[in-house]
Design a protein around this motif. Structure first.
Motif, short mmCIF file in Angstrom:
data_model
loop_
_atom_site.label_atom_id
_atom_site.label_comp_id
_atom_site.label_asym_id
_atom_site.label_seq_id
_atom_site.Cartn_x
_atom_site.Cartn_y
_atom_site.Cartn_z
N LEU A 1 30.20 6.44 4.53
CA LEU A 1 31.65 6.32 4.57
C LEU A 1 32.31 7.65 4.21
N VAL B 1 37.06 0.93 5.21
CA VAL B 1 36.53 0.58 6.53
C VAL B 1 37.61 -0.10 7.37
N ASP C 1 25.46 3.45 2.16
CA ASP C 1 26.64 3.12 2.95
C ASP C 1 27.85 3.89 2.45
N LEU D 1 29.55 0.46 9.80
CA LEU D 1 29.94 0.24 8.40
C LEU D 1 30.60 -1.13 8.22
N ALA D 2 31.27 -1.62 9.27
CA ALA D 2 31.90 -2.94 9.19
C ALA D 2 30.86 -4.05 9.05
N LEU E 1 39.05 1.37 10.84
CA LEU E 1 38.91 0.55 12.05
C LEU E 1 40.26 0.42 12.76
N PHE F 1 35.35 0.22 -0.60
CA PHE F 1 34.59 0.40 0.64
C PHE F 1 35.21 -0.45 1.75
N HIS F 2 35.43 -1.72 1.44
CA HIS F 2 35.98 -2.66 2.42
C HIS F 2 37.36 -2.19 2.89
N VAL G 1 30.05 -4.50 4.98
CA VAL G 1 31.08 -4.66 3.95
C VAL G 1 30.78 -5.75 2.93
N VAL H 1 32.29 3.48 12.30
CA VAL H 1 33.02 2.45 11.55
C VAL H 1 32.56 1.05 11.94
N SER H 2 32.12 0.84 13.19
CA SER H 2 31.62 -0.48 13.58
C SER H 2 30.33 -0.81 12.84
#
Length: 567
Positions: free
Chosen positions: A390, A354, A386, A375-376, A358, A350-351, A379, A372-373
């Motif tokens: 994504l 993202v 989540d 989802l950031a 980004l 996931f991290h 993380v 994406v902001s």
């Protein structure tokens, strides 16, 4: 030997952490193809073959030897203190692609572990690179004025810059040392027991803490001596007037974009750089690969910026199937209680995803920024919801890989910022969300979508906070454009909230409901009074920044996306 082996392993791990590729901020994925990664020799051999890998390694080693990057050190002559100060090195390989995204070659790079250096020995280590907004401004102006464009890469740039007073000794790993000894057999007597080799740097090797600064000073000196002046608001923009027309150089480390209506002036810059640094790679024409982006000047008075190869490889990396019509559903900001948290492997995936999205969104796909902001912010402990969000975002990218950013500036060069805020949409702490973008005509050259840092009490207050936070960026970009020699008048700030416009123009609270608002948000009044800023009303349906604060759907999303991307 065991201690040395452990030290080498630790250094290699530290090296990979310190020098990942920009598109590889997250953990590695177990896939056959990895876009933009710095690869090990083993990985490169597996993916591109032993012959190509050996050729890349040999080419890097020979470049080091030919340029006299180091002198070999007899380890017996070192004191115990000098031996402890020796830093490790690591050799990376990276695939290089042409502007069309096709594989060209493997490139080796030997990097010193600067994290082991003592920074207290240096006064100034900061090294600037041209701002992305400045690159887009420069490209947009070049398109508008039908300038010739040349991109230039200084081959082995760091290795042509002399080290200064501080002595830096580096240990070459055994497999690199073996290649060195193949070319210089007389150096075999200096090998350590593990087959490594210690060298004293004479040139600014990649990775050393001072190398980037030393290179910047050398390039700046060469351009200034040739008559260029720096833009005071971005010191990596250089300008020179030749026969009544402006020649502009955008500098990022050892990569340049040179633009001018006078083709001879560009060639003069190329000759200047060649005199100073020797071999350079020069690309002329309408299509250029610069800083990982493809700049296409084929259409009159516009520049199309894309990253098709990056998007295709991203889709392959995460095995994306299917498409979505928008980046996020209406419930983007909704966080449900009791949803299962992802396990460690899924969190890492996931991290990584993202981070890579980004990277794309901040460059040429601002339509991805809102999703994406958000989802950031998730993380550290993403849950199954989540993950689903994504997957939708990845499917949207999959269905829109042909999209990019079109820069088509108006001749008036009127700079306009659009700012919007969504009130209290972050359910966890009831904070609002700000979106903003700046344009000089068609397509925006910078955009932002961020969670506000404070809790506001009304939509009007949220809009004021957003305008205050983003107006600084707008005025900075206005200053850069003006310093390029254009008279553009005041910056225009578009707002769709009439109460907020009244607050800005009055410079104070207009009723008891807004009397509590902190005075620091009224600095905009000074900018309005001195003529730097004009605040105007924009109807909500025309507010392009809406796409950066709300998960819009349907025709309204498509309409604002077209305004945002210019495509």
């Amino acid at each position: 030997a065991a201690v040395r082996a452990a030290d080498t392993t630790a250094a290699a791990v530290a090296e990979e952490r310190r020098y990942p590729a920009r598109s590889n901020r997250g953990p590695r994925q177990d896939k056959d193809f990895e876009y933009g990664y710095h690869m090990s020799i083993a990985k490169a051999s597996e993916q591109y073959g032993d012959a190509a890998t050996r050729e890349a390694v040999d080419r890097e080693v020979m470049q080091m030897l030919d340029l006299g990057v180091w002198e070999t050190v007899d380890p017996k002559t070192l004191s115990s203190e000098e031996f402890r100060a020796v830093i490790y090195s690591l050799l990376f390989l990276k695939a290089k692609f042409d502007p069309g995204g096709l594989f060209e070659k493997l490139k080796g790079r030997l990097v010193a572990n600067g994290s082991q250096q003592d920074r207290t020995k240096y006064v100034n280590l900061s090294s600037p690179g041209v701002k992305q907004q400045s690159v887009f401004i420069g490209a947009g102006i070049a398109a508008m004025e039908k300038r010739f464009v040349v991109t230039l890469d200084i081959v082995g740039a760091y290795l042509k810059v002399n080290m200064k007073s501080t002595q830096v000794r580096v240990r070459l790993q055994p497999h690199v040392a073996a290649r060195v000894v193949e070319q210089r057999p007389q150096l075999k007597r200096f090998l350590l027991r593990d087959g490594s080799l210690i060298v004293l740097l004479k040139k600014a090797m990649y990775g050393c803490v001072e190398s980037a600064r030393l290179l910047f000073e050398e390039v700046r000196g060469a351009l200034v001596d040739d008559g260029f002046e720096q833009n005071p608001y971005d010191e990596c923009i250089f300008n020179k007037v030749v026969d009544g027309v402006q020649c502009t150089v955008l500098l990022y480390v050892d990569d340049m974009m040179i633009t001018c209506c006078n083709e001879a002036a560009i060639e003069s810059v190329v000759k200047c750089v060649k005199r100073k640094f020797g071999t350079v790679q020069v690309h002329r024409g309408k299509v250029h690969n610069y800083l990982g982006m493809k700049f296409d000047f084929s259409k009159p008075k516009e520049c199309v910026v894309t990253m098709a190869g990056y998007m295709a490889d991203l889709m392959k990396l995460f095995s994306v199937q299917g498409a979505a019509t928008t980046p996020a559903a209406n419930h983007l900001f909704h966080i449900r209680e009791g949803i299962g948290v992802l396990d460690k492997k899924m969190r890492e995936a996931f991290h990584s995803a993202v981070a890579k999205i980004l990277y794309l969104a901040k460059r040429i796909r601002p339509d991805l920024l809102l999703a994406v902001s958000f989802l950031a912010t998730r993380v550290t402990a993403p849950d199954e919801d989540d993950w689903a969000k994504l997957q939708r975002l990845l499917k949207y990218i999959n269905g829109t890989q042909s999209l990019g950013l079109v820069l088509k500036f108006d001749d008036s060069m009127e700079i306009t910022g659009f700012v919007d805020a969504s009130y209290a949409v972050h359910g966890s702490d009831m904070r609002s969300h700000t979106g903003g973008c700046i344009s000089l005509g068609g397509g925006v050259f910078t955009a932002r979508s961020t969670k506000q840092k404070i809790v506001t009490k009304s939509s009007t207050e949220a809009e004021l906070v957003g305008a205050s936070d983003y107006a600084g960026d707008l005025l900075e970009q206005r200053a850069i454009v003006e310093a390029q020699g254009y008279e553009i008048g005041p910056a225009r700030l578009g707002q769709d909230n009439m109460s907020t416009i009244t607050l800005i123009n009055n410079g104070r609270a207009s009723s008891g409901h807004t009397r509590h608002i902190n005075i620091r948000f009224f600095w905009l009044k000074d900018k309005v009074d001195n003529g730097e800023l004009v605040v105007s009303h924009v109807p909500t349906e025309e507010m392009v920044a809406d796409i950066l604060t709300k998960p819009l759907q349907g025709e309204q999303f498509k309409k604002l996306r077209k305004m945002l991307l210019g495509m």
